[in-house]
Design a protein around this motif. Structure first.
Motif, mmCIF file in Angstrom:
data_model
loop_
_atom_site.group_PDB
_atom_site.id
_atom_site.type_symbol
_atom_site.label_atom_id
_atom_site.label_comp_id
_atom_site.label_asym_id
_atom_site.label_seq_id
_atom_site.Cartn_x
_atom_site.Cartn_y
_atom_site.Cartn_z
ATOM 1 N N ASN A 226 51.802 -10.935 -47.469
ATOM 2 C CA ASN A 226 50.897 -11.471 -48.487
ATOM 3 C C ASN A 226 49.457 -11.394 -48.012
ATOM 4 O O ASN A 226 49.135 -11.847 -46.915
ATOM 5 C CB ASN A 226 51.248 -12.928 -48.804
ATOM 6 N N VAL A 227 48.588 -10.883 -48.849
ATOM 7 C CA VAL A 227 47.197 -10.748 -48.442
ATOM 8 C C VAL A 227 46.550 -12.111 -48.213
ATOM 9 O O VAL A 227 45.662 -12.262 -47.362
ATOM 10 C CB VAL A 227 46.411 -9.927 -49.493
ATOM 11 N N GLY A 228 47.009 -13.147 -48.916
ATOM 12 C CA GLY A 228 46.468 -14.485 -48.707
ATOM 13 C C GLY A 228 46.756 -15.010 -47.320
ATOM 14 O O GLY A 228 45.906 -15.657 -46.692
ATOM 15 N N VAL A 229 47.954 -14.748 -46.833
ATOM 16 C CA VAL A 229 48.313 -15.150 -45.470
ATOM 17 C C VAL A 229 47.463 -14.385 -44.462
ATOM 18 O O VAL A 229 46.991 -14.942 -43.461
ATOM 19 C CB VAL A 229 49.820 -14.900 -45.220
ATOM 20 N N GLN A 230 47.244 -13.108 -44.727
ATOM 21 C CA GLN A 230 46.433 -12.292 -43.819
ATOM 22 C C GLN A 230 44.986 -12.762 -43.801
ATOM 23 O O GLN A 230 44.361 -12.828 -42.735
ATOM 24 C CB GLN A 230 46.554 -10.828 -44.212
ATOM 25 N N ILE A 231 44.436 -13.102 -44.963
ATOM 26 C CA ILE A 231 43.078 -13.643 -45.017
ATOM 27 C C ILE A 231 42.985 -14.901 -44.162
ATOM 28 O O ILE A 231 42.032 -15.087 -43.392
ATOM 29 C CB ILE A 231 42.678 -13.955 -46.472
ATOM 30 N N HIS A 232 43.966 -15.770 -44.278
ATOM 31 C CA HIS A 232 43.971 -17.037 -43.555
ATOM 32 C C HIS A 232 43.899 -16.826 -42.045
ATOM 33 O O HIS A 232 43.235 -17.590 -41.334
ATOM 34 C CB HIS A 232 45.235 -17.830 -43.910
ATOM 35 N N HIS A 233 44.566 -15.797 -41.549
ATOM 36 C CA HIS A 233 44.613 -15.572 -40.096
ATOM 37 C C HIS A 233 43.490 -14.666 -39.592
ATOM 38 O O HIS A 233 43.270 -14.586 -38.386
ATOM 39 C CB HIS A 233 45.970 -14.981 -39.712
ATOM 40 N N ILE A 234 42.788 -13.999 -40.502
ATOM 41 C CA ILE A 234 41.695 -13.121 -40.081
ATOM 42 C C ILE A 234 40.337 -13.786 -40.297
ATOM 43 O O ILE A 234 39.535 -13.896 -39.366
ATOM 44 C CB ILE A 234 41.747 -11.785 -40.849
ATOM 45 N N ALA A 235 40.076 -14.222 -41.507
ATOM 46 C CA ALA A 235 38.779 -14.827 -41.845
ATOM 47 C C ALA A 235 38.982 -15.765 -43.024
ATOM 48 O O ALA A 235 38.788 -15.377 -44.184
ATOM 49 C CB ALA A 235 37.752 -13.747 -42.199
ATOM 50 N N PRO A 236 39.385 -17.006 -42.764
ATOM 51 C CA PRO A 236 39.715 -17.948 -43.839
ATOM 52 C C PRO A 236 38.548 -18.169 -44.798
ATOM 53 O O PRO A 236 37.377 -18.056 -44.425
ATOM 54 C CB PRO A 236 40.058 -19.240 -43.086
ATOM 55 N N ILE A 237 38.902 -18.487 -46.047
ATOM 56 C CA ILE A 237 37.900 -18.727 -47.087
ATOM 57 C C ILE A 237 37.469 -20.184 -47.045
ATOM 58 O O ILE A 237 38.309 -21.093 -47.091
ATOM 59 C CB ILE A 237 38.468 -18.401 -48.474
ATOM 60 N N ASN A 238 36.176 -20.404 -46.976
ATOM 61 C CA ASN A 238 35.621 -21.747 -47.064
ATOM 62 C C ASN A 238 35.063 -21.976 -48.463
ATOM 63 O O ASN A 238 34.836 -21.024 -49.225
ATOM 64 C CB ASN A 238 34.509 -21.928 -46.028
ATOM 65 N N LYS A 239 34.831 -23.213 -48.799
ATOM 66 C CA LYS A 239 34.288 -23.543 -50.113
ATOM 67 C C LYS A 239 32.959 -22.820 -50.318
ATOM 68 O O LYS A 239 32.090 -22.820 -49.438
ATOM 69 C CB LYS A 239 34.083 -25.050 -50.233
ATOM 70 N N GLY A 240 32.819 -22.182 -51.460
ATOM 71 C CA GLY A 240 31.596 -21.458 -51.767
ATOM 72 C C GLY A 240 31.627 -19.989 -51.379
ATOM 73 O O GLY A 240 30.721 -19.234 -51.755
ATOM 74 N N GLU A 241 32.654 -19.563 -50.649
ATOM 75 C CA GLU A 241 32.761 -18.170 -50.238
ATOM 76 C C GLU A 241 33.669 -17.395 -51.198
ATOM 77 O O GLU A 241 34.568 -17.970 -51.823
ATOM 78 C CB GLU A 241 33.312 -18.065 -48.814
ATOM 79 N N ILE A 242 33.438 -16.097 -51.269
ATOM 80 C CA ILE A 242 34.230 -15.211 -52.120
ATOM 81 C C ILE A 242 34.656 -14.001 -51.307
ATOM 82 O O ILE A 242 33.857 -13.412 -50.579
ATOM 83 C CB ILE A 242 33.425 -14.744 -53.343
#
Length: 453
Positions: A226-242
């Motif tokens: 899942n790309v969401g899991v990969q995002i979490h482990h590479i560069a997590p999304i913080n509030k205000g980020e896209i």
């Protein structure tokens, strides 16, 4: 050198009916459809064709009044035979009777030098006008990306770990040059990096030689793909980020657009499931009618047809249409029956994450199962003891997040990670949930509460 990330949390749902790596013999598909319901967040679709019109592949047929710049186009050439609406005239489908030979709208072509010299605005204008832009999905929220925004990065997952998922290397065989061109285009859209997630268990991936990306190899059970899991482990999304995400097929489609000057909606899809007589791949186009793959190819008539996989896919009719983002059709037995105390009976024919409920399945770790759609229970008290966390390889607390959504506690939702997830990231929680809650529906409700608050 790619970075290695090993995930331990998760669960592989092993099912009978994986597609063989061959093109199956299926009847020709006659009709195709674009379904606005596939595009999450589209609220005000405007149809710009009418029944009886003829279109080419790449002809605009639809746009969203909230984002008029983005055109949704015909995947094939032919005649608009039906504009189907539901309750309150909600637009459901635009059906096209395909020509025997596909005719394409002609667009500008670009060399690598042209792409390098083009401005970001010019690239965006080309992507939005030609129909490939909807392949770009924004996180948070999981909606079609807004061309007015600039993401901090673009993420691509180069493999899929869902049940009976197609082999991306087979889907993309011979397409690496288009993929490379697509990456060059994506680099014009962000000042950040292009991240490509690959399977750590596949050392000969078709995408392993792609340049201009930061590669990460993921190993472990689903949802490692899942790309969401990969995002979490590479560069997590913080509030205000896209950030933006895109499927490898979408990258190839962008590459074909810039190289050949056409909107090429051709794709390979996997025809899977225990009820399919001959699971295989089919060459088709986006939005194909599935009757050609189901009629005469199922072991019984009492089946559930799913556009996508059994975890996150959509139930459709036997003459329904494959979703815009789907590369898989799954057919399993329909589970509309009652089994008295069925969940208590020891058996080796049922797969369960819980040893107390599926003890015998743990004795056969490689066994594949022919599961049906029966939920074996109904919604009951929401009581969990860490099982959700054990299948979610992210530093969030799913139970608390879901309860915060149900309580409509906005502050808690933000603190507990609502910006990092969409439905597919917590789909396994729904599978392992003995309380039978519609976890994915709850997640979408939470996303919409945050998005439109």
């Amino acid at each position: 050198m790619s970075k290695q990330i090993k995930l331990k949390k998760g669960f592989d749902i092993r099912l009978v009916g994986k597609a063989e790596k061959k093109i199956g013999e299926f009847q020709p598909v006659k009709t195709f459809a674009i379904k606005p319901t596939d595009f999450i967040g589209m609220q005000r679709p405007k149809v710009i064709v009418k029944e009886g019109d003829t279109v080419k592949a790449g002809s605009p047929i639809l746009f969203d009044k909230k984002m008029e710049k983005v055109q949704y186009v015909a995947p094939v050439s032919g005649e608009i035979v039906e504009i189907k609406r539901g309750e309150k005239r909600k637009l459901l489908e635009i059906k096209i009777l395909a020509d025997s030979e596909i005719n394409f709208e002609k667009f500008d072509t670009y060399t690598e030098a042209d792409i390098s010299a083009a401005s970001r605005e010019k690239v965006i204008d080309h992507l939005t006008a030609t129909g490939v832009w909807p392949q770009l999905i924004q996180r948070p929220y999981g909606v079609v990306a807004n061309p007015e925004d600039e993401p901090k990065a673009v993420f691509i997952s180069g493999f899929d770990t869902h049940p009976l998922a197609p082999d991306y290397d087979y889907l993309l065989k011979g397409q690496s040059s288009y993929f490379q061109t697509g990456v060059s285009v994506l680099k014009k859209l962000t000042s950040g990096k292009i991240y490509l997630g690959l399977s750590g268990e596949n050392k000969s991936s078709e995408l392993a030689t792609i340049q201009g990306v930061e590669m990460h190899q993921f190993s472990g059970p689903h949802p490692a793909g899942n790309v969401g899991v990969q995002i979490h482990h590479i560069a997590p999304i913080n509030k205000g980020e896209i950030v933006w995400t895109i499927n490898p097929y979408g990258v190839v489609q962008i590459g074909k657009l810039f190289t050949n000057g056409i909107y090429d909606a051709s794709k390979l899809i996997a025809i899977t499931g225990s009820e399919i007589k001959s699971p295989a791949y089919a060459q088709t186009y986006i939005g194909s009618c599935v009757d050609a793959y189901v009629e005469g190819n199922t072991k019984s008539d009492h089946v559930r047809v799913i556009s996508g996989n059994v975890l996150t896919g959509e139930k459709i009719n036997r003459d329904g249409y494959l979703g815009f983002y789907q590369h898989q059709l799954t057919v399993i037995p329909e589970g509309d029956y009652y089994e008295f105390l069925g969940w208590m009976k020891p058996t080796a024919e049922k797969l369960s994450y819980h040893k107390a409920l599926g003890l015998l399945s743990f004795l056969f770790p490689k066994k594949e199962y022919a599961l049906d759609s029966n939920a074996r229970g109904e919604e009951r008290a929401f009581v969990q003891t860490g099982v959700f966390e054990s299948v979610t390889p992210m530093d969030i607390y799913p139970v608390y997040l879901l309860k915060a959504i149900m309580a409509e506690d906005f502050d808690e939702m933000e603190e507990l990670g609502i910006y990092e997830v969409i439905e597919e990231d917590l789909a396994l929680c729904e599978f392992v949930d003995v309380s039978k809650h519609p976890v994915q529906e709850i997640v979408r409700k939470g996303i919409e509460l945050i998005q439109y608050s």
